[in-house]
Design an enzyme around this catalytic site. Structure first.
Site, short mmCIF file in Angstrom:
data_model
loop_
_atom_site.label_atom_id
_atom_site.label_comp_id
_atom_site.label_asym_id
_atom_site.label_seq_id
_atom_site.Cartn_x
_atom_site.Cartn_y
_atom_site.Cartn_z
N GLY A 158 0.96 -1.52 0.05
CA GLY A 158 -0.07 -0.02 -0.08
C GLY A 158 1.07 1.35 -0.03
NE ARG A 159 -3.03 6.38 1.38
CZ ARG A 159 -3.94 5.81 1.81
NH1 ARG A 159 -3.73 4.64 2.72
NH2 ARG A 159 -5.16 6.20 1.64
CB ILE A 160 3.51 2.62 4.81
CG1 ILE A 160 2.90 3.66 5.15
CG2 ILE A 160 5.18 2.30 5.27
CD1 ILE A 160 2.33 3.62 6.77
NE ARG A 241 -1.73 -0.50 14.49
CZ ARG A 241 -1.45 0.64 14.15
NH1 ARG A 241 0.09 0.70 13.91
NH2 ARG A 241 -2.01 1.54 13.91
CD GLU A 270 2.71 -1.03 20.16
OE1 GLU A 270 2.13 0.30 19.99
OE2 GLU A 270 3.08 -1.55 19.08
CG HIS A 289 3.43 2.26 17.40
ND1 HIS A 289 2.59 1.50 17.96
CD2 HIS A 289 3.50 2.93 16.12
CE1 HIS A 289 1.68 1.67 16.63
NE2 HIS A 289 2.39 2.40 15.92
CB ALA A 291 6.71 4.33 12.09
#
Ligand code: DGY
Length: 333
Positions: A158-160, A241, A270, A289, A291
């Site tokens: 996808g986008r990332i 995730r 988490e 977490h 990013a």
């Protein structure tokens, strides 16, 4: 419209809250850097027309009931929205929104940083210097894995994932990807190779980077069996995730040398528990977490979340809804 109530669940960059306050609406915020206790959250959302939430808040039936039927929109400060019970929101005509696009490159930058740091053993090397162990130049010292000309395997493009692939081109890497949606456009434009399964990516890749949303189908997608399909020199990067990777299986794979290293921006649970065996491993780099955590991107996320709320409460379509049916149900699209 002047009686609109908005609740913001945490301290966030003020650009979004300031925009919301400028409307003259009643804007309440939980001013803390820690997660709002659930009972307080349920109390605070009572009567809210909009909630600006983080991925740490479960937006489920209980919360929607506590808020009341006037609730129109929940704007998540994240692109991922696995904290939303989307079905229950849509049933109640509550619009959910997320923050895609504005964080794509920043997130890919961090995933790339994890890839480079694990491949070239930067955390171990820094510790070595800090521990006063650097006595000479050593031909056997911190021999890592080459990044240039290696194969990057993407689970999800996808986008990332696509932004990660763009970074690989500067390193003249081969890019192999698996995605439920084949991206012939990317194959033709950039020469990426489509793999017909996750397994095929795992077999071929020197670096495996996970970029799929978390949902029941992707729970423990990377499990013991699949980790065994990776090369012993391979590195796993997860910036998607935590529960997409089985942490126990990952520990075993790293400990036994089934794979070479892992770089994790996300864990399961988490935050990671301090007695988690992954924390005992040198070849597992874990960051909390972060990013999307750049100054500019967190501002952009804050502003986009606020814009989504302002649009909905002004009877306009939100910029980035996740449940279009609710937008239609509210007569906004
Ligand atoms: C997201 O946006 O989903 C990230 O995980 C938060 O940075």
């Amino acid at each position: 419209m002047s009686h609109m109530r908005v609740f913001i669940t945490r301290n966030i960059p003020d650009i979004g809250p300031a925009k919301l306050r400028a409307t003259g609406w009643d804007v309440d915020q939980w001013h803390s850097d820690e997660v709002i206790p659930r009972a307080t959250l349920l109390e605070k959302v009572k009567g809210a027309d909009a909630i600006l939430s983080l991925l740490t808040e479960r937006i489920d039936g209980e919360l929607l009931d506590a808020a009341g039927s006037q609730l129109k929109v929940v704007a998540n400060l994240a692109v991922g929205f696995d904290n939303f019970a989307v079905g229950e929101m849509t049933e109640r005509h509550v619009i959910g929104t997320n923050t895609p696009d504005v964080l794509t490159d920043t997130t890919a930058d961090l995933a790339w940083a994890l890839l480079m740091a694990t491949a070239r053993m930067l955390p171990q090397a820094q510790k070595y210097v800090h521990d006063g162990k650097w006595t000479t130049w050593g031909p056997l010292l911190f021999r890592g894995q080459d990044i240039h000309h290696a194969t990057l395997g993407l689970i999800g493009v996808g986008r990332i994932g696509a932004a990660m692939a763009r970074r690989a081109s500067g390193f003249e890497m081969k890019v192999v990807y698996y995605d439920a949606y084949r991206r012939q456009d990317l194959e033709e434009k950039y020469g990426y190779h489509y793999a017909s399964s996750v397994e095929e990516v795992l077999h071929q890749a020197d670096f495996v980077s996970v970029h799929t949303p978390y949902m029941p189908e992707t729970h423990h997608l990377i499990n013991a069996e699949r980790l065994k399909m990776m090369k012993p020199t391979a590195i796993l990067i997860n910036s998607a995730r935590g529960p997409i990777v089985d942490p126990k299986a990952l520990y075993d794979a790293l400990h036994n040398g089934t794979i070479w290293a892992a770089g994790l921006d996300v864990t399961s649970p988490e935050p990671i528990h301090m007695d988690d065996p992954l924390l005992t491993l040198d070849n597992c780099l874990i960051v909390p977490h972060i990013a999307s955590a750049s100054m500019q991107t967190r501002d952009n996320m804050s502003e986009l979340a606020a814009d989504n709320i302002i649009n909905v409460l002004s009877h306009k379509a939100p910029k980035t809804p996740v449940n279009k049916d609710a937008v239609v149900a509210q007569g906004l699209g």
